[in-house]
Design a protein around this motif. Structure first.
Motif: not given
Length: 187
Positions: A21-40, A109-118
């Motif tokens: 997520a670093e290259p996409f700039g500003l990250l915060n709690d809401v965004k990180l929680q959402s990213l992990c939820f969508l990955c899961e 497969k799990i890493i591919e999902i993370v690499e697609a969602v983020v």
């Protein structure tokens, strides 16, 4: 409740999400929680288990106390500052994690999902990603045809409990790799 093996995997995958997520700039709690939820959620949609975070409906989307605790713990261990991974994570943790993924179909497969969602949701601001999460429709095993959008679920309702979800496969690492990851993460 997560076991130590699951906590190590959750923390390593969390660091990987932060790294991606670093290259996409500003990250915060809401965004990180959402990213992990969508990955899961995507993992479960493919009958895979990677993260073991329980989520509940929160005023700003979704929230996992386990994820929040892991984030705070990694900050205390100086593996991240705010939402930026340390050089040690980049040089030790990420390579160890990816080495444990190589040749293991489920892990790949799990890493591919993370690499697609983020990269899909990472460029969105907190408001946009929260709207994406709130539009997700969930159902229960008892009533799979009855779907309700997260935005229509009462606040503080538990909406994702990994221990109750049956999957075909789970992200695993050999004990030696788990031990090296724990050391690299400061545990």
């Amino acid at each position: 409740m997560r076991n130590p093996h699951q906590m190590t995997i959750d923390r390593a995958l969390l660091l990987y999400v932060l790294h991606l997520a670093e290259p996409f700039g500003l990250l915060n709690d809401v965004k990180l929680q959402s990213l992990c939820f969508l990955c899961e959620l995507q993992m479960f949609a493919k009958h895979l288990k990677g993260f073991h975070f329980e989520f509940f409906r929160y005023a700003y989307g979704v929230f996992s106390k386990d994820l929040d605790n892991d984030l705070m713990s990694l900050r205390r261990k100086e593996r991240i500052e705010n939402f930026t991974v340390s050089d040690q994570v980049k040089e030790e943790v990420i390579p160890l994690l990816l080495k444990g993924v190589e040749g293991v179909e489920t892990n790949e497969k799990i890493i591919e999902i993370v690499e697609a969602v983020v990269p899909t949701y990472g460029p969105q601001d907190s408001s946009a990603i929260a709207k994406s999460v709130e539009a997700v429709e969930l159902s229960t095993p008892q009533e799979p045809d009855f779907k309700v959008a997260i935005r229509d679920i009462v606040f503080h309702t538990t909406i994702l409990v990994p221990s109750r979800i049956e999957t075909d496969a789970e992200f695993t690492l050999p004990p030696a790799v788990l031990a090296k990851l724990n050391t690299a993460m400061g545990y």
